[in-house]
Design a protein around this motif. Sequence first.
Motif, PDB file in Angstrom:
ATOM      1  N   ILE A  94       0.833  -1.212   0.000  1.00 15.20           N
ATOM      2  CA  ILE A  94       0.000   0.000   0.000  1.00 15.20           C
ATOM      3  C   ILE A  94       0.863   1.256   0.000  1.00 15.20           C
ATOM      4  N   VAL A  95       1.830   1.323   0.913  1.00 12.34           N
ATOM      5  CA  VAL A  95       2.589   2.571   1.059  1.00 12.34           C
ATOM      6  C   VAL A  95       3.736   2.680   0.064  1.00 12.34           C
ATOM      7  N   SER A  96       4.354   1.557  -0.301  1.00 12.44           N
ATOM      8  CA  SER A  96       5.531   1.614  -1.172  1.00 12.44           C
ATOM      9  C   SER A  96       5.181   1.566  -2.650  1.00 12.44           C
ATOM     10  N   GLU A  97       4.060   0.939  -2.993  1.00 10.61           N
ATOM     11  CA  GLU A  97       3.677   0.815  -4.394  1.00 10.61           C
ATOM     12  C   GLU A  97       2.463   1.680  -4.714  1.00 10.61           C
ATOM     13  N   ALA A  98       1.337   1.411  -4.069  1.00 13.28           N
ATOM     14  CA  ALA A  98       0.114   2.152  -4.402  1.00 13.28           C
ATOM     15  C   ALA A  98       0.277   3.647  -4.139  1.00 13.28           C
ATOM     16  N   GLY A  99       0.780   3.989  -2.960  1.00  9.25           N
ATOM     17  CA  GLY A  99       0.865   5.392  -2.582  1.00  9.25           C
ATOM     18  C   GLY A  99       1.883   6.186  -3.369  1.00  9.25           C
ATOM     19  N   ARG A 100       2.851   5.506  -4.011  1.00  7.25           N
ATOM     20  CA  ARG A 100       3.944   6.224  -4.681  1.00  7.25           C
ATOM     21  C   ARG A 100       3.871   6.184  -6.196  1.00  7.25           C
ATOM     22  N   ALA A 138      -2.437   7.532   7.608  1.00  8.80           N
ATOM     23  CA  ALA A 138      -2.391   8.990   7.568  1.00  8.80           C
ATOM     24  C   ALA A 138      -0.961   9.481   7.430  1.00  8.80           C
ATOM     25  N   HIS A 139      -0.013   8.713   7.951  1.00 11.35           N
ATOM     26  CA  HIS A 139       1.402   9.097   7.899  1.00 11.35           C
ATOM     27  C   HIS A 139       2.011   8.859   6.520  1.00 11.35           C
ATOM     28  N   ALA A 140       1.429   7.952   5.728  1.00  9.39           N
ATOM     29  CA  ALA A 140       2.011   7.570   4.443  1.00  9.39           C
ATOM     30  C   ALA A 140       1.514   8.490   3.338  1.00  9.39           C
ATOM     31  N   CYS A 141       2.437   9.060   2.590  1.00 11.72           N
ATOM     32  CA  CYS A 141       2.061   9.990   1.528  1.00 11.72           C
ATOM     33  C   CYS A 141       1.424   9.251   0.357  1.00 11.72           C
ATOM     34  N   GLY A 142       0.521   9.931  -0.339  1.00  8.94           N
ATOM     35  CA  GLY A 142      -0.076   9.406  -1.550  1.00  8.94           C
ATOM     36  C   GLY A 142      -1.317   8.576  -1.336  1.00  8.94           C
ATOM     37  N   ILE A 143      -1.789   8.465  -0.099  1.00  8.64           N
ATOM     38  CA  ILE A 143      -2.963   7.647   0.212  1.00  8.64           C
ATOM     39  C   ILE A 143      -4.009   8.523   0.898  1.00  8.64           C
ATOM     40  N   LYS A 144      -5.232   8.403   0.465  1.00  4.22           N
ATOM     41  CA  LYS A 144      -6.334   9.072   1.138  1.00  4.22           C
ATOM     42  C   LYS A 144      -6.972   8.093   2.117  1.00  4.22           C
ATOM     43  N   THR A 145      -7.390   8.598   3.273  1.00  3.52           N
ATOM     44  CA  THR A 145      -7.938   7.730   4.318  1.00  3.52           C
ATOM     45  C   THR A 145      -9.299   8.257   4.748  1.00  3.52           C
ATOM     46  N   VAL A 146     -10.309   7.414   4.578  1.00  3.82           N
ATOM     47  CA  VAL A 146     -11.697   7.804   4.777  1.00  3.82           C
ATOM     48  C   VAL A 146     -12.321   6.927   5.866  1.00  3.82           C
ATOM     49  N   ILE A 147     -13.110   7.544   6.764  1.00  2.00           N
ATOM     50  CA  ILE A 147     -13.784   6.806   7.837  1.00  2.00           C
ATOM     51  C   ILE A 147     -15.179   7.398   8.032  1.00  2.00           C
ATOM     52  N   PRO A 148     -16.215   6.781   7.460  1.00  2.00           N
ATOM     53  CA  PRO A 148     -17.571   7.331   7.601  1.00  2.00           C
ATOM     54  C   PRO A 148     -18.173   7.004   8.964  1.00  2.00           C
ATOM     55  N   GLU A 163     -14.439   6.457  -7.624  1.00  2.00           N
ATOM     56  CA  GLU A 163     -14.228   7.354  -8.765  1.00  2.00           C
ATOM     57  C   GLU A 163     -12.908   8.101  -8.691  1.00  2.00           C
ATOM     58  N   ASP A 164     -12.267   8.092  -7.526  1.00  2.00           N
ATOM     59  CA  ASP A 164     -11.006   8.815  -7.344  1.00  2.00           C
ATOM     60  C   ASP A 164      -9.885   8.114  -8.108  1.00  2.00           C
ATOM     61  N   ASP A 165      -8.980   8.890  -8.667  1.00  2.46           N
ATOM     62  CA  ASP A 165      -7.874   8.321  -9.444  1.00  2.46           C
ATOM     63  C   ASP A 165      -6.658   7.961  -8.600  1.00  2.46           C
ATOM     64  N   ASP A 166      -6.755   8.122  -7.305  1.00  2.00           N
ATOM     65  CA  ASP A 166      -5.662   7.764  -6.405  1.00  2.00           C
ATOM     66  C   ASP A 166      -6.151   6.733  -5.394  1.00  2.00           C
ATOM     67  N   PRO A 167      -5.221   5.994  -4.771  1.00  2.00           N
ATOM     68  CA  PRO A 167      -5.633   4.954  -3.821  1.00  2.00           C
ATOM     69  C   PRO A 167      -6.291   5.533  -2.580  1.00  2.00           C
ATOM     70  N   VAL A 168      -7.361   4.873  -2.142  1.00  4.64           N
ATOM     71  CA  VAL A 168      -8.105   5.289  -0.968  1.00  4.64           C
ATOM     72  C   VAL A 168      -8.224   4.110  -0.019  1.00  4.64           C
ATOM     73  N   VAL A 169      -7.822   4.304   1.232  1.00  6.93           N
ATOM     74  CA  VAL A 169      -8.070   3.326   2.288  1.00  6.93           C
ATOM     75  C   VAL A 169      -9.376   3.721   2.959  1.00  6.93           C
ATOM     76  N   PHE A 170     -10.318   2.793   2.968  1.00  2.00           N
ATOM     77  CA  PHE A 170     -11.688   3.085   3.408  1.00  2.00           C
ATOM     78  C   PHE A 170     -12.004   2.206   4.613  1.00  2.00           C
ATOM     79  N   PHE A 171     -11.906   2.794   5.808  1.00  2.00           N
ATOM     80  CA  PHE A 171     -12.155   2.056   7.035  1.00  2.00           C
ATOM     81  C   PHE A 171     -13.621   2.198   7.450  1.00  2.00           C
ATOM     82  N   GLU A 172     -14.237   1.063   7.772  1.00  2.00           N
ATOM     83  CA  GLU A 172     -15.652   1.025   8.120  1.00  2.00           C
ATOM     84  C   GLU A 172     -15.808   0.617   9.587  1.00  2.00           C
ATOM     85  N   PRO A 173     -16.330   1.502  10.444  1.00  2.06           N
ATOM     86  CA  PRO A 173     -16.459   1.182  11.872  1.00  2.06           C
ATOM     87  C   PRO A 173     -17.517   0.099  12.099  1.00  2.06           C
ATOM     88  N   LYS A 174     -17.073  -1.116  12.382  1.00  5.64           N
ATOM     89  CA  LYS A 174     -18.030  -2.222  12.433  1.00  5.64           C
ATOM     90  C   LYS A 174     -18.950  -2.157  13.643  1.00  5.64           C
TER      91      LYS A 174
END
Length: 337
Positions: A94-100, A138-148, A163-174
């Motif tokens: 995620i941080v070394s490939e997707a985010g960069r 949140a510390h890794a550049c190039g990644i968006k982090t979403v928590i609804p 729809e976003d053109d960049d990687p998004v980590v989407f955490f769902e509060p179970k």
Amino acid sequence: MTVMNMIQAINNAHDVMMERDDNIVVTGEDIGYFGGVFRATEGLQKKYGTRRVFDAPIAEGGIVAVGIGMAAYGLRPVVEIQFADYIYPGFDQIVSEAGRMRYRTAGEWYLPMVIRSPYGGGIFGGQTHSQSPEALFAHACGIKTVIPSNPYDAKGLLIAAIEDDDPVVFFEPKRIYNGPFDGHFDRPVTPWAKHPAAEVPDGHYTVPIGKAAIARAGEAVTILAYGTMVHLALGVVAELGIDAEVIDLRTIVPVDIETIEESVKKTGRCIVLHEATRTAGFGAELSALVQERCFYHLEAPVVRVTGFDTPYPHSLEWAYFPGPIRLGNALKKVLED
């Protein structure tokens, strides 16, 4: 409009987008025929087939790597990590490939992929099913982090993430998968239950990534929260009769610093509330931002209310959570200073 809980809203977001775009594919552990551990992908394989909705082996690094490859190829993958606690084997990908990727190719390549994962505690999942690792991303550049924090935002934000053109980590509060806990802060919920929670628009709509919501307007103190903790904050201030402004961040990267700054300058006091451990949690970043931007407007120090700096305690999980007593004490402290 249809009444949905968060699980149903997330499922519907997949459905809406897969119907619109044949390039959207979904993969992860048990997400196909079984429909996911929490049923967030239920029915998708039956509707769209095994070429677009397919199970992956228990190999999180491989799941993320396959998603990166598909995104680089031109698809829009949505990959599920069954629990956020399992995301660490895929962290390097995620941080070394997707985010960069966008940066290392000078913008020639981009990675439109979403990495979904249930996170946080509240269902007696124990140490390996209950963690809140959002600060790492949140510390890794190039990644968006979403928590609804609610079904409406969950659907709109997931569509925006796909729809976003960049990687998004989407955490769902179970803990709130099946709806808010209606003021009961000291007992677990059953995330598989199909309890309705909120009206959600049918069809396509988006909630902008990077824009916070004012969950409750107020003048006395600002509470910054996201996910499950938004409901805790709303319940406690209502119970105590405090005129607090509750900000639902919705996205922690990019964070909506303008809304935070405007609120804190108005109230002069700030509490940061999150479930994750205290040291180096995202609350530390929020506290620093408030200090940098609002120092001369503060009437009291910024206070953090968080989880403890311990391994996640299975049998004591409800003592670990920030709850009404700890948040109430923090409100008392910040309002009396």
